[in-house]
Enzyme design. Structure first.
Site: not given
Ligand code: SAH
Length: 223
Positions: A42, A68-70, A73
């Site tokens: 990531r 950037i989405s956690q 999620i």
């Protein structure tokens, strides 16, 4: 894998293992999803200054007012997408950093992903290339219209919130297909899963979420 992809210290596999443990504690059970997130670096999808925080359970800035989405999620939406069986052809709306795209590539046969901000799309393309993920096509376009050329899709995942579900996305869903997306205004958003049956659409409302808004129009190359 080269050293940058492998990571070290705060970007090492050990740090990723802790991230996976937290996601599991939060209720994600799909082992295939967890395995893919364990091996996907990531940290290459965030700006260098944030690399050491890439595995914390929070969204991070990626430029252009986007995030950037956690990790939780990403895991949860992917699990919801795959829960009712494998999805061969998936459309993602909102490529952003490309991290969710990379996760999808490793769990489905073909991924199509659209992004309205051109420089983000280019950065995502490079990351996906670095990971040698080739079962993906990216397009600079407004996802409110889906991506008609390759429709229908077995799954559609939207990573920005519209006030209401765009009609084009419903139309581009195959029978039996599932659409996972946040819907709502501002802070009042809910994660939905819509399943297309032979004759209608079944809507499940799952949990409150916070996403950036799904916007219209394009941000071009010179931005
Ligand atoms: N999955 C991405 C999420 C990025 S945030 C990640 O984890 O990195 C949501 C993204 O949706 C942003 O990059 C934003 O530019 C994009 N977006 C917003 N509205 C859009 C639209 N109408 N069409 C395509 N992309 C859109």
């Amino acid at each position: 894998m080269n050293r940058r992809l492998e990571g070290s210290g705060m970007t090492s596999r050990r740090t990723r293992e802790r991230m996976i443990a937290r996601i599991r504690e939060q209720g994600v059970r799909n082992q295939a999803v967890l395995d893919v997130m364990l091996k996907t670096p990531r940290h290459i999808f965030v700006e260098e200054a944030f690399a050491s925080r890439a595995y914390e359970d929070m969204p991070l800035p990626i430029g252009f007012n986007q995030t950037i989405s956690q990790p939780y999620i990403v895991a949860r939406m992917t699990e919801l997408l795959l829960e009712k069986g494998p999805r061969a052809k998936v459309l993602e709306v909102g490529t952003g950093s490309g991290y969710q795209t990379a996760v999808l590539c490793q769990l489905t046969k073909l991924v199509y992903s659209v992004e309205r901000i051109y420089p983000l799309q280019q950065r995502a393309r490079r990351c996906l290339q670095d990971l040698q993920l080739r079962n993906v096509r990216l397009k600079h376009s407004d996802g409110n219209w889906g991506w008609e050329d390759y429709a229908p899709y077995d799954g559609i995942l939207v990573t920005a919130a519209p006030a209401e579900t765009p009609q084009a996305l419903l139309e581009q869903l195959a029978p039996g297909g599932v659409l996972v997306m946040p819907v709502g205004d501002g802070r009042d958003q809910i994660l939905q899963r819509i399943t297309r049956t032979e004759s209608s659409f079944e809507v499940e409302e799952l949990e409150p979420v916070i996403f950036v808004p799904l916007l219209g129009g394009l941000v071009d190359r010179s931005a």
